[in-house]
Design a protein around this motif. Structure first.
Motif, PDB file in Angstrom:
ATOM      1  N   UNK A   1       4.806   3.583  10.135  1.00 29.71           N
ATOM      2  CA  UNK A   1       3.351   3.984   9.369  1.00 29.71           C
ATOM      3  C   UNK A   1       2.950   2.712   8.506  1.00 29.71           C
ATOM      4  N   UNK A   2       1.753   2.247   9.284  1.00 24.61           N
ATOM      5  CA  UNK A   2       0.900   1.192   8.644  1.00 24.61           C
ATOM      6  C   UNK A   2       0.303   1.509   7.312  1.00 24.61           C
ATOM      7  N   UNK A   3       0.711   0.837   6.165  1.00 25.43           N
ATOM      8  CA  UNK A   3      -0.041   1.204   5.033  1.00 25.43           C
ATOM      9  C   UNK A   3      -0.739   0.019   4.685  1.00 25.43           C
ATOM     10  N   UNK A   4      -1.663   0.067   4.003  1.00 30.44           N
ATOM     11  CA  UNK A   4      -2.461  -1.028   3.494  1.00 30.44           C
ATOM     12  C   UNK A   4      -1.782  -1.309   2.139  1.00 30.44           C
ATOM     13  N   UNK A   5      -1.151  -2.620   2.252  1.00 23.75           N
ATOM     14  CA  UNK A   5      -0.424  -3.016   1.129  1.00 23.75           C
ATOM     15  C   UNK A   5      -0.817  -3.807   0.207  1.00 23.75           C
ATOM     16  N   UNK A   6      -2.452  -3.949   0.407  1.00 18.87           N
ATOM     17  CA  UNK A   6      -3.183  -4.648  -0.635  1.00 18.87           C
ATOM     18  C   UNK A   6      -3.087  -3.587  -1.930  1.00 18.87           C
ATOM     19  N   UNK A   7      -2.655  -4.080  -3.066  1.00 24.69           N
ATOM     20  CA  UNK A   7      -2.579  -3.312  -4.158  1.00 24.69           C
ATOM     21  C   UNK A   7      -4.021  -2.839  -4.768  1.00 24.69           C
TER      22      UNK A   7
ATOM     23  N   UNK B   1      16.462   6.034   4.735  1.00 22.59           N
ATOM     24  CA  UNK B   1      15.952   4.880   5.546  1.00 22.59           C
ATOM     25  C   UNK B   1      14.265   5.151   5.538  1.00 22.59           C
ATOM     26  N   UNK B   2      13.906   6.349   5.367  1.00 23.77           N
ATOM     27  CA  UNK B   2      12.531   6.545   5.557  1.00 23.77           C
ATOM     28  C   UNK B   2      12.134   6.301   3.890  1.00 23.77           C
ATOM     29  N   UNK B   3      12.811   6.791   2.975  1.00 21.45           N
ATOM     30  CA  UNK B   3      12.387   6.496   1.610  1.00 21.45           C
ATOM     31  C   UNK B   3      12.235   5.000   1.511  1.00 21.45           C
ATOM     32  N   UNK B   4      13.237   4.352   1.928  1.00 25.63           N
ATOM     33  CA  UNK B   4      13.168   2.682   1.744  1.00 25.63           C
ATOM     34  C   UNK B   4      11.839   2.126   2.580  1.00 25.63           C
ATOM     35  N   UNK B   5      11.653   2.755   3.636  1.00 28.28           N
ATOM     36  CA  UNK B   5      10.333   2.228   4.261  1.00 28.28           C
ATOM     37  C   UNK B   5       9.120   2.566   3.286  1.00 28.28           C
ATOM     38  N   UNK B   6       9.120   3.885   2.893  1.00 25.82           N
ATOM     39  CA  UNK B   6       8.064   4.100   2.140  1.00 25.82           C
ATOM     40  C   UNK B   6       7.889   3.544   0.947  1.00 25.82           C
ATOM     41  N   UNK B   7       8.998   2.824   0.521  1.00 25.09           N
ATOM     42  CA  UNK B   7       8.723   2.105  -0.703  1.00 25.09           C
ATOM     43  C   UNK B   7       8.323   0.704  -0.628  1.00 25.09           C
ATOM     44  N   UNK B   8       7.541   0.510   0.492  1.00 21.97           N
ATOM     45  CA  UNK B   8       6.932  -0.797   0.448  1.00 21.97           C
ATOM     46  C   UNK B   8       5.393  -0.821  -0.027  1.00 21.97           C
ATOM     47  N   UNK B   9       5.288  -1.528  -0.711  1.00 15.75           N
ATOM     48  CA  UNK B   9       3.688  -1.564  -1.371  1.00 15.75           C
ATOM     49  C   UNK B   9       3.326  -0.521  -2.055  1.00 15.75           C
ATOM     50  N   UNK B  10       2.091  -0.392  -2.123  1.00 16.77           N
ATOM     51  CA  UNK B  10       1.233   0.919  -2.854  1.00 16.77           C
ATOM     52  C   UNK B  10       1.041   1.923  -1.899  1.00 16.77           C
ATOM     53  N   UNK B  11       0.587   2.934  -2.395  1.00 15.15           N
ATOM     54  CA  UNK B  11       0.402   4.068  -1.732  1.00 15.15           C
ATOM     55  C   UNK B  11      -0.663   5.075  -2.679  1.00 15.15           C
ATOM     56  N   UNK B  12      -1.648   5.885  -2.296  1.00 15.09           N
ATOM     57  CA  UNK B  12      -2.296   6.546  -2.866  1.00 15.09           C
ATOM     58  C   UNK B  12      -1.481   7.958  -3.214  1.00 15.09           C
ATOM     59  N   UNK B  13      -1.759   8.220  -4.534  1.00 16.52           N
ATOM     60  CA  UNK B  13      -1.069   9.371  -5.194  1.00 16.52           C
ATOM     61  C   UNK B  13      -1.180  10.689  -4.750  1.00 16.52           C
ATOM     62  N   UNK B  14      -0.533  11.643  -4.959  1.00 12.47           N
ATOM     63  CA  UNK B  14      -0.778  13.102  -4.797  1.00 12.47           C
ATOM     64  C   UNK B  14      -0.954  13.512  -3.613  1.00 12.47           C
ATOM     65  N   UNK B  15      -0.153  12.762  -2.572  1.00  9.98           N
ATOM     66  CA  UNK B  15      -0.028  13.473  -1.359  1.00  9.98           C
ATOM     67  C   UNK B  15      -1.206  12.853  -0.272  1.00  9.98           C
TER      68      UNK B  15
END
Lengths: 348, 348, 348, 348
Positions: C4-10, D26-40
């Motif tokens: 899953x590619x996420x945009x890692x720019x903060x 492993x999936x949590x670890x991968x999800x823990x890369x960088x930022x992601x929008x909140x609340x789903x």
């Protein structure tokens, strides 16, 4: 006004079928003179509250609610948080006929019900329910409610009440009395209202006025002041504060001052006893429970109960085939005798 | 019975200070003949419901609640889930004087309040509140409640109602009318009850009986049947089902059949107009809002209001120094004139 | 696994955009060895609770909830009954962004909101709301909740806290602190957690772990044991008891033992200060509020904010045109500088 | 970090004692890369939802809650109003172990419980409870909840499910499945998830992730879109919306993509079967219920159960003396054999 014809032949399906007794009516009429301050700040409400304090011989706190659903549910909600539970008999009105009102007013308190043979709670039943679980995955028992007189027409003796309350105190449970027919119980035993309540360890009583001869209204009587904290706010928020409160409180003045509350109950009880005695010889049916208040439960086969219905009688039936007959303040003795005669004929 | 002396000089602090009007009383007296089936299965309740359907010229569904707190809160709860919100004026009774009852009965629905100049909602105010947030972090607007006549004694015109309901339909909001003084509004405009409600897009009405001349009781009228689904269960669970229902419904028969509901309102409105006209010349105070129903709001300085109190008058005061005078079905014209004279003297 | 590619720019729209910090992660990894008893009866939960008691230098009671919505709502519900009210700022998260959760968990407690200039409550604002009504027609004020640091990025000083709590004590109001960014506030002032809470009169704290660097989880800390009575039942019933509790508690062990909770907050605060200082010279916009924690609010015209968005920046905007930038434990300084440069360019 | 020594010898008191499986981790670890929008509003949540739609071969709506208490209670609340009731087995987790959560979230819906011999509901039991009362004095039945696999370790066959759902449709009852161990049931039968749910008439499923190998989290799957209306608001208000949602959704991606959800369940089921078969010859105890999922219930006398405890084994006991052993994704076969040996020795 359009004439509404009602069938005035009395039925004994419920003591709610009766009307307003003369003493309550007269007080309402007198209260209906001129203006009065709203929301309970009126002389009738003050007077009614004082009369309750006289009646119970103690400085209890008194609140007026519109009906028993609300009176019982609000007072139980005052004893519990949503994650607590209330112990009662499986036949208790709060469990069987309030459409989940206790759960609604408390936002989720669970009722823990005990199987009983005759609708009466026992110290052992309370102990079993109160101690079977003590983990946070099950609602913590916090109160016991008993109905006096019971839904089965029985009456707890003062000794039984003392034993129940001793068990409650030991287990740190509040004791609440659903007194929809409290007057019938007092009349049955012949004790004082104080003896039946706080002197026996009851902390909160819902004293029923409707079945006792009023149009509407129950009194919630707290014998422990700390439990009544902010209870006026609770009533208001829950839609139980009458704006023209005098019409909810004045009937109590009429009932309590005149002694009608007691006479009405005595009459109703006497009618039940009269029926019971008149039909004691039946062989094709049996009378359930001792007749201690204003109800008679008749067990028979469905065919015979149907014959009773065909003769025009209305009554509730319960699982197993028991028919309930309830008597009110205005029951006509001739009509009781008519019912007795029909029962005797059918179930001889 | 102990004689309770009440000060019979009328006060106009609230229209709840009045008693029961003769037509309501007579119907209760007639209903108090003999026995009747409980919980609404009686001819009086049937008759009252039919009379409402006649009055509104439509097959509406009718329920009877004990008071306005419950009637409004239960009907709003029927329109909303706990995560929805209800739009109303900041001066709405449900916001200011129900002790959080709408939130309690709905288990959390938030009231979104609009600042208004005179207590009347506008399409623009509704739109602003309904569209300012559309994310799940804020309760979703689902209903609008308007008070007719308003807490400020104003009356929405039929045209205003139609515009409000058009906005509600567009925004998928239910429209509820708090009609604690519905009769006063109808009397003010001179339209039919149908025109003021479903013909103008109102889906649910709480029709107030208490202020209109009854002891107790409000009717909840659903014009959209789907919204009334299981509403009888809702009332029961919430402690709003009277066992001796005939005493809650028969007064309505008396009021509606005799036309007293309208006459009472007309009289109350006329008293307000009479006061207003009598004091129109004051210079040391001013009359707030047009006087369209049964209320007059008088703005003056605290010293002058205190003089009024010293002459024995009782009234509510609101922020900013306005005194409210409310008139009821039984207002004595001489007493209005006495009040007017005192106001004129003090505020000339 | 699908990448899953996420945009890692903060982005700095929310400090919730950040992930799990290494210390919290390592503790979870360690906790994930073998089996452990469920529902909190495990060594990690015990250890985390003890660490809180060490941190606060007192025998506080500690509970773990999944998120701030629940932590704040449950603790407020423990302070109030449904007919009570909670005083807060109009900008308080519990009012603006919890979808009515406080009203839901308390079964109806109303929030009374104070207009503030900068999101900070004052003794005067509390007093006004707490004393404006004292009749049963309006919910009785019972608690005050303040957010530390505030939704506007400000921090109450210890002196301010003491004044607020003195007012609360005088008015018999409980004092609750929404500490979703408690660590940022402590880091800002440089005091001890004890000084910011019970020593200043705070009775209940919700200590936010999520924004501070955890995946999930808030700690509810009661400094007054009587308020915590049966709170474990409350959490369970409300769906806030984790079966595999160690994964909710172990991250706290990682955070508190390592000091990460404080370092993370210091870093986030420093990033906010860095942005503020870098853009202090702008002339086509202004910085709102002192920057005391991890937020910067930038007021500018919509056209310029739109230019910022066009350059790829994401942020929340508030009424009146302010853009909020929130910094987290993992904020990249280079990215802050990039934002600062863009703001300077656009708003020079 | 302080080393917390945990006793790593596996116990089978609960499948909640297990940790996080490698695929979820492993999936949590991968999800823990960088930022992601909140609340789903992040790619992990989108991906997990899509995977559920793939798994169930239909356009279902998916929501993520923190635990089973909330998932079940919220979905039941979506099917009911407060004056409705939910039919379930007396042994159902929602009745026995949720501390009144269903009543709390629904604001009062009553659970109507059926006595069953083995924890499985039958069409007849549903019919009896659904039709025994149809008056407004008792909550109106509106939904049925069944647990799949049951609290007794049994699994409803597809045929049984179809019969249950046919009864529900006939009686206008919604059908909800508590799938805390849904994966175990699917693995037991070897059908598809679609066959076990919407194809058999189930309208809402709570799919348990925690017992299946995740740290935290249940998925609520609505097969009927109209029932899911505004359910996102419901979750938010009830404290079940994670801000860093990716950590609640990413483990599902790991579980579903890798097939771990099924392998984990198969392993757990196999361990139960292994124990059962190993102890089938005991004579001083008996095995209750068919072993169809991941539980074995052993009935014996208290003295023998005590001997088991003395050998270090931990287990829950139920009324009548049955000991429950639950197996998880990580159960060590050697440890199962050790338990079997001890049981055989004690109960030979």
């Amino acid at each position: 006004m359009t004439h509404i014809s009602t069938d005035n032949s009395q039925q004994f399906a419920s003591d709610n079928y009766s009307g307003i007794c003369p003493e309550a009516w007269a007080a309402m009429a007198e209260a209906n003179q001129g203006h009065a301050t709203a929301y309970g700040d009126d002389p009738w409400t003050q007077r009614a509250s004082d009369l309750f304090r006289d009646l119970f011989e103690t400085e209890c706190e008194v609140f007026f609610a519109f009906n028993g659903t609300a009176a019982n549910s609000l007072s139980l909600a005052a004893l519990c948080q949503s994650y607590h539970s209330v112990i009662c008999a499986q036949s208790a009105h709060v469990e069987t006929d309030e459409c989940g009102a206790p759960e609604f007013f408390s936002n989720g308190s669970k009722l823990l019900t005990a199987q009983t043979t005759d609708g009466k709670m026992t110290p052992a039943a309370i102990r079993t329910l109160a101690t079977s679980r003590n983990d946070i995955h099950f609602p913590k028992p916090k109160a016991v409610t008993i109905t006096q007189s019971t839904e089965t027409g029985r009456v707890y003796s003062l000794d039984e009440l003392s034993q129940l309350s001793a068990t409650c105190r030991e287990l740190k449970l509040h004791l609440h009395m659903d007194g929809a027919r409290f007057a019938n119980a007092v009349a049955s035993i012949g004790c004082t209202p104080a003896e039946m309540t706080w002197k026996a360890g009851v902390e909160v009583l819902c004293f029923g006025g409707t079945k006792n001869g009023m149009a509407i209204g129950e009194a919630i009587v707290f014998f422990d002041h700390t439990l009544a904290q902010d209870f006026d706010y609770r009533c208001k928020q829950a839609g139980q504060l009458a704006s023209k409160m005098r019409f909810l409180s004045s009937p109590w003045v009429g009932m309590l001052e005149s002694g009608a509350w007691q006479r009405n109950a005595q009459h109703a009880n006497a009618c039940a006893t009269r029926l019971r005695e008149s039909i004691s010889g039946i062989t094709q049916g049996s009378i359930m429970y001792p007749t201690e208040a204003n109800a008679v439960f008749l067990m028979s086969d469905e065919a015979r109960l149907e014959q009773l219905r065909e003769r025009g009688w209305r009554f509730y039936t319960f699982i197993g085939g028991s028919a309930r007959f309830m008597f009110a303040w205005d029951t006509d003795l001739a009509r009781v005798d008519q019912l007795a005669a029909d029962i005797r004929e059918i179930m001889a």
